[in-house]
Design an enzyme around this catalytic site. Structure first.
Site, short mmCIF file in Angstrom:
data_model
loop_
_atom_site.label_atom_id
_atom_site.label_comp_id
_atom_site.label_asym_id
_atom_site.label_seq_id
_atom_site.Cartn_x
_atom_site.Cartn_y
_atom_site.Cartn_z
N SER A 193 0.83 -1.20 0.00
CA SER A 193 0.00 0.00 0.00
C SER A 193 0.87 1.25 0.00
O SER A 193 1.86 1.32 0.74
CB SER A 193 -0.92 0.02 1.21
N TYR A 240 -4.51 -1.98 9.25
CA TYR A 240 -4.32 -2.15 7.80
C TYR A 240 -2.96 -1.61 7.37
O TYR A 240 -2.21 -2.29 6.67
CB TYR A 240 -5.44 -1.42 7.05
#
Length: 229
Positions: free
Chosen positions: A78, A93
Site C-alpha cells: 500500500s 491495515y
C-alpha cells in the site's frame, strides 16, 4: 487453519510450474475505526489475509522456483506505508501493509542471487468497487482524477512493466506524483490531514452501517477507498 492448510497448499502446487505469483488479496475492514472500537475477530481476519495468507502462499511456491532457478513474486502493499507517516483509523491495515513491504525487501535480498525476483508494489487508490466513485462514469471524471486513480486494467498494465525492477516500486505515474508532493509536506501536516480525512470517512461508514442495519437487503456497491487493488 495453520500447518495443515500450508501442507495442502504445498501439495496442490507441487506439480505446477509457477513462474509468477501475485499476492493481491487484501482486507481493510473494519474501515475508519479506532482500535478499541472494533471486534477483535475483525482485526484477526485482516491479519490472516494480509499477513498470514500472503506468507503461506509465498512459502508454498518458493521450493519449486528454487528448484527451477527462476520465478517472480509480486506482493501488493500500500502506498500509505510509503507516502505518508501514519494512517490513523486504519492503523492495523497500514501496519499489515508495512509488513508486506519489509518481508518483500528481505526476500528480495535472500533470493535474487538464485534467480527469483521478489517485489512489493505500493499503489495508492485504484478504481475498484471498493473505492469512492467506482460506479461513476469515467467520462465524468477530470483528467487529474483519472491520473491519480487509474482503473484496475490501467494499473495492471503499468504493474506488469515494473516486475523485476527493484524490491519496491510504485508503477502508476499519477501515484508517483502524489508521492513526490507528500515528500515535501511536513509529517505533522500529513498526520493532521489524514486524521481529518479519515474522521470524515468514519462518519460516512457509521451512516452506512446504520443504513445496513435498518435495511438488511440493501447492497453496497460503492465503498470509500479502503483497499487499493
Amino acid at each position: 487453519a495453520g500447518d495443515e492448510a500450508l501442507r495442502l497448499l504445498r501439495h496442490a502446487v507441487a506439480g505446477l510450474d509457477v513462474g509468477v505469483l501475485v499476492n493481491n488479496a487484501g482486507l481493510a475492514k473494519p474501515c475508519a475505526v479506532y482500535l478499541h472500537e472494533a471486534d477483535v475477530e475483525a482485526w484477526v481476519r485482516m491479519i490472516r489475509v494480509n499477513l498470514w495468507a500472503l506468507t503461506e502462499v509465498t512459502a508454498a511456491v518458493l521450493p519449486g522456483m528454487l528448484e527451477r532457478g527462476r520465478g517472480a513474486i509480486v506482493n501488493i502493499g500500500s502506498g500509505t506505508t510509503l507516502t505518508i507517516p501514519s494512517f490513523p483509523l486504519f492503523s492495523i491495515y497500514a501496519a499489515s501493509k508495512r509488513y508486506v513491504a519489509q518481508l518483500s525487501r528481505s526476500l528480495h535480498v535472500e533470493y535474487r542471487a538464485r534467480g527469483i525476483d521478489v517485489q512489493c508494489q505500493v499503489p495508492l487508490f485504484v478504481e475498484t468497487n471498493m473505492t469512492l466513485g467506482a460506479t461513476a462514469s469515467r467520462k465524468r471524471r477530470s483528467f487529474l482524477s483519472r491520473l491519480i486513480m487509474p482503473t484496475s486494467d490501467e494499473y495492471a498494465r503499468a504493474a506488469v512493466c515494473w516486475i523485476g525492477h527493484g524490491p519496491l516500486c510504485m508503477p502508476n505515474l499519477g501515484h508517483r506524483l502524489e508521492w513526490c508532493i507528500c515528500h515535501v509536506v511536513p509529517d505533522w501536516m500529513l498526520d493532521e490531514l489524514c486524521l481529518r480525512l479519515n474522521l470524515w470517512h468514519r462518519v460516512r461508514f457509521q451512516r452506512l452501517r446504520t443504513m445496513r442495519a435498518s435495511r438488511p437487503n440493501v447492497i453496497n456497491n460503492g465503498c470509500m477507498p479502503c483497499k487499493q487493488v
